[in-house]
Design a protein around this motif. Structure first.
Motif, PDB file in Angstrom:
ATOM      1  N   GLY A   9       0.812  -1.213   0.000  1.00  0.00           N
ATOM      2  CA  GLY A   9       0.000   0.000   0.000  1.00  0.00           C
ATOM      3  C   GLY A   9       0.839   1.252   0.000  1.00  0.00           C
ATOM      4  O   GLY A   9       0.554   2.209  -0.721  1.00  0.00           O
ATOM      5  N   ARG A  10       1.892   1.259   0.771  1.00  0.00           N
ATOM      6  CA  ARG A  10       2.783   2.420   0.834  1.00  0.00           C
ATOM      7  C   ARG A  10       3.499   2.617  -0.501  1.00  0.00           C
ATOM      8  O   ARG A  10       3.678   3.732  -0.970  1.00  0.00           O
ATOM      9  N   GLN A  11       3.913   1.522  -1.127  1.00  0.00           N
ATOM     10  CA  GLN A  11       4.578   1.620  -2.427  1.00  0.00           C
ATOM     11  C   GLN A  11       3.625   2.188  -3.475  1.00  0.00           C
ATOM     12  O   GLN A  11       4.019   3.044  -4.276  1.00  0.00           O
ATOM     13  N   ILE A  12       2.396   1.730  -3.476  1.00  0.00           N
ATOM     14  CA  ILE A  12       1.416   2.234  -4.445  1.00  0.00           C
ATOM     15  C   ILE A  12       1.131   3.706  -4.183  1.00  0.00           C
ATOM     16  O   ILE A  12       1.065   4.511  -5.112  1.00  0.00           O
ATOM     17  N   ALA A  13       0.965   4.074  -2.926  1.00  0.00           N
ATOM     18  CA  ALA A  13       0.669   5.463  -2.580  1.00  0.00           C
ATOM     19  C   ALA A  13       1.769   6.412  -3.021  1.00  0.00           C
ATOM     20  O   ALA A  13       1.511   7.582  -3.295  1.00  0.00           O
ATOM     21  N   ASN A  14       2.991   5.917  -3.109  1.00  0.00           N
ATOM     22  CA  ASN A  14       4.111   6.770  -3.495  1.00  0.00           C
ATOM     23  C   ASN A  14       4.395   6.763  -4.992  1.00  0.00           C
ATOM     24  O   ASN A  14       5.326   7.423  -5.442  1.00  0.00           O
ATOM     25  N   LEU A  15       3.607   6.053  -5.775  1.00  0.00           N
ATOM     26  CA  LEU A  15       3.804   6.062  -7.223  1.00  0.00           C
ATOM     27  C   LEU A  15       3.472   7.439  -7.788  1.00  0.00           C
ATOM     28  O   LEU A  15       2.569   8.126  -7.285  1.00  0.00           O
ATOM     29  N   PRO A  16       4.177   7.849  -8.843  1.00  0.00           N
ATOM     30  CA  PRO A  16       3.868   9.149  -9.458  1.00  0.00           C
ATOM     31  C   PRO A  16       2.416   9.191  -9.921  1.00  0.00           C
ATOM     32  O   PRO A  16       1.890   8.240 -10.467  1.00  0.00           O
TER      33      PRO A  16
END
Length: 100
Positions: A9-16
């Motif tokens: 979830g954190r990785q997705i939230a930080n996607l451009p």
């Protein structure tokens, strides 16, 4: 069997583009609340108080929310009893319109 990473979830939230998409959705919902609130024309303070703000906190970089700062927001949105006549006054349910 498939498994998910614990920090996905954190990785997705930080996607451009994710922050922009979340902000755009909050703006769309705020517009709907303001549109519904435009029928409440006593002062216009309720509609003017609808703002999109960034959520606070250390892990809230991508969170945006619709805030309503009118002190009478609860009474305006969900209704109240008129102090002079004692009769119920229907709410305008603008917040619910923002959820549609």
């Amino acid at each position: 069997m498939a498994s998910l990473r614990s920090n996905l979830g954190r990785q997705i939230a930080n996607l451009p583009g994710v922050n922009d998409a979340v902000h755009d959705e909050a703006q769309r919902r705020a517009y709907k609340v303001r549109s519904a609130a435009s029928s409440h024309r006593i002062t216009g303070d309720f509609a003017a108080s609808v703002k999109v703000v960034k959520a606070s906190g250390p892990h809230r970089r991508q969170d945006w929310l619709v805030a309503i700062n009118d002190p009478n927001a609860i009474s305006i949105n969900w209704g109240h009893i008129d102090s002079k006549s004692g009769r119920p006054v229907r709410g305008i349910h603008a917040i619910e319109k923002g959820l549609e």
